[in-house]
Scaffold this motif. Structure first.
Motif, short mmCIF file in Angstrom:
data_model
loop_
_atom_site.label_atom_id
_atom_site.label_comp_id
_atom_site.label_asym_id
_atom_site.label_seq_id
_atom_site.Cartn_x
_atom_site.Cartn_y
_atom_site.Cartn_z
N ALA A 144 14.10 -54.82 -52.53
CA ALA A 144 15.55 -54.57 -52.53
C ALA A 144 16.07 -54.34 -53.94
N GLY A 145 15.64 -55.21 -54.87
CA GLY A 145 16.18 -55.15 -56.22
C GLY A 145 15.69 -53.97 -57.03
N ILE A 146 14.49 -53.47 -56.71
CA ILE A 146 13.94 -52.33 -57.45
C ILE A 146 14.23 -51.01 -56.74
N MET A 147 13.78 -50.90 -55.51
CA MET A 147 13.78 -49.61 -54.83
C MET A 147 15.13 -49.26 -54.23
N VAL A 148 15.79 -50.24 -53.60
CA VAL A 148 17.09 -49.95 -52.99
C VAL A 148 18.19 -49.91 -54.05
N ALA A 149 18.22 -50.94 -54.90
CA ALA A 149 19.33 -51.05 -55.86
C ALA A 149 19.27 -49.99 -56.95
N LEU A 150 18.08 -49.75 -57.50
CA LEU A 150 17.97 -48.90 -58.68
C LEU A 150 17.56 -47.48 -58.34
N GLU A 151 16.42 -47.31 -57.67
CA GLU A 151 16.02 -45.96 -57.28
C GLU A 151 17.03 -45.34 -56.32
N GLY A 152 17.66 -46.18 -55.51
CA GLY A 152 18.60 -45.66 -54.53
C GLY A 152 19.85 -45.04 -55.12
N GLN A 153 20.18 -45.37 -56.37
CA GLN A 153 21.36 -44.79 -57.02
C GLN A 153 21.12 -43.40 -57.57
N LEU A 154 19.87 -43.11 -57.94
CA LEU A 154 19.62 -41.94 -58.77
C LEU A 154 19.86 -40.59 -58.09
N PRO A 155 19.60 -40.44 -56.78
CA PRO A 155 19.85 -39.13 -56.17
C PRO A 155 21.31 -38.69 -56.22
N THR A 156 22.24 -39.63 -56.35
CA THR A 156 23.65 -39.25 -56.48
C THR A 156 24.12 -39.33 -57.93
N LEU A 157 23.47 -40.16 -58.76
CA LEU A 157 23.86 -40.30 -60.16
C LEU A 157 23.36 -39.15 -61.02
N TYR A 158 22.09 -38.82 -60.89
CA TYR A 158 21.50 -37.84 -61.81
C TYR A 158 22.03 -36.42 -61.64
N PRO A 159 22.47 -35.99 -60.46
CA PRO A 159 23.09 -34.66 -60.42
C PRO A 159 24.31 -34.53 -61.34
N LEU A 160 25.05 -35.63 -61.52
CA LEU A 160 26.18 -35.61 -62.47
C LEU A 160 25.67 -35.38 -63.89
N TYR A 161 24.58 -36.06 -64.22
CA TYR A 161 24.00 -35.90 -65.55
C TYR A 161 23.50 -34.47 -65.75
N ILE A 162 22.78 -33.98 -64.74
CA ILE A 162 22.17 -32.65 -64.84
C ILE A 162 23.23 -31.57 -65.06
N ALA A 163 24.29 -31.62 -64.28
CA ALA A 163 25.34 -30.60 -64.39
C ALA A 163 25.92 -30.56 -65.80
N ALA A 164 26.17 -31.73 -66.38
CA ALA A 164 26.72 -31.77 -67.73
C ALA A 164 25.71 -31.29 -68.76
N LEU A 165 24.45 -31.66 -68.59
CA LEU A 165 23.42 -31.27 -69.55
C LEU A 165 23.14 -29.78 -69.51
N GLU A 166 23.21 -29.19 -68.34
CA GLU A 166 23.03 -27.73 -68.24
C GLU A 166 24.13 -27.01 -69.00
N LYS A 167 25.35 -27.51 -68.94
CA LYS A 167 26.45 -26.90 -69.68
C LYS A 167 26.26 -27.02 -71.18
N MET A 168 25.50 -28.03 -71.60
CA MET A 168 25.23 -28.22 -73.02
C MET A 168 24.08 -27.33 -73.50
N GLY A 169 23.40 -26.66 -72.58
CA GLY A 169 22.33 -25.76 -72.97
C GLY A 169 20.93 -26.29 -72.82
N PHE A 170 20.77 -27.47 -72.22
CA PHE A 170 19.43 -27.97 -71.95
C PHE A 170 18.77 -27.10 -70.88
N THR A 171 17.46 -26.91 -71.02
CA THR A 171 16.72 -26.08 -70.06
C THR A 171 16.26 -26.92 -68.88
N GLU A 172 15.88 -26.25 -67.82
CA GLU A 172 15.37 -26.95 -66.64
C GLU A 172 14.14 -27.78 -66.98
#
Length: 237
Positions: A144-172
């Motif tokens: 619960a503490g590793i896979m649900v709490a932490l890994e479970g956040q990333l599929p919705t959190l990291y798209p926010l990061y990616i969108a901003a980083l792409e605008k900054m010019g980072f490559t895929e």
């Protein structure tokens, strides 16, 4: 509370990470709005690397404790995905090093951060907490503490990061660390839910699993607060 059925238990586990979810943190909002510099992102990468660089051995410890053969199979898939033995350069720690280099931070700087006194107390606490979950806590709390709490956040959190980083010019390619977590961690979180259900056989066990989700989410939120204080607030002052 009475022992929950499977769906209600899943819902309770996922709800427990929402109040202190990293997506609500001001540092995340600054990132999503493009208000962080490459230098600041590189400093974030130093902290995050210290936290996640030992995830593969932590999963290995959890795998070694797993008594259930189905659980071992599910965990092995997670472990291989983290470690990538057939392509070591694609291991998650190495992908994060690639992102750090794209931010202008050398691999040597990242690896020397602890010896140089750069690791924040919240980052240390986060890594220690995962070791505790993986090696000591009952399996329903660990999953619960590793896979649900932490890994479970990333599929919705990291798209926010990616969108901003792409605008900054980072490559895929430079953003591969984030893309791979969006792709894989929905499944990893689902595996965590399954394992929690398999091992939380009592009302008390379910309650402790839910509390482990709440605790992990809160600790990661605190880690981000310390990073923000160092990288953003101190510079503003």
């Amino acid at each position: 509370m009475a022992k929950l059925d499977e769906k209600a238990f899943y819902d309770a586990l996922e709800d427990a990470r929402k109040p202190r979810g990293s997506g609500k943190h001001p540092f995340t909002q600054m990132w999503a709005e493009g208000k962080l510099s490459r230098e600041q992102l590189g400093q974030w990468a130093i902290q995050h690397y210290y936290y996640i660089s030992v995830i593969p051995p932590q999963f290995a410890v959890l795998y070694a404790r797993m008594t259930d053969p189905v659980g071992r199979h599910l965990l092995m898939e997670n472990l291989v995905g983290e470690e990538m033995p057939h392509a070591p350069e694609k291991s998650h720690p190495n992908l994060l090093l690639k992102f750090a280099r794209a931010c202008g931070v050398s691999e040597e700087t990242v690896l020397a951060a602890e010896a140089d006194g750069e690791i924040l107390s919240g980052t240390r606490a986060m890594r220690s907490w995962i070791w505790e979950l993986a090696s000591i806590r009952p399996l329903h709390e660990a999953c619960a503490g590793i896979m649900v709490a932490l890994e479970g956040q990333l599929p919705t959190l990291y798209p926010l990061y990616i969108a901003a980083l792409e605008k900054m010019g980072f490559t895929e390619d430079e953003l591969e660390f984030f893309h791979i977590h969006v792709e894989n961690d929905t499944e990893h979180a689902a595996v965590g839910l399954q394992l929690c259900h398999r091992f939380a056989e009592t009302e008390e066990a379910q309650r402790l699993a839910i509390e482990a989700v709440r605790g992990s989410s809160s600790m990661r939120y605190t880690m981000l607060s310390e990073i923000q204080a160092k990288l953003v607030l101190s510079q503003a002052a």
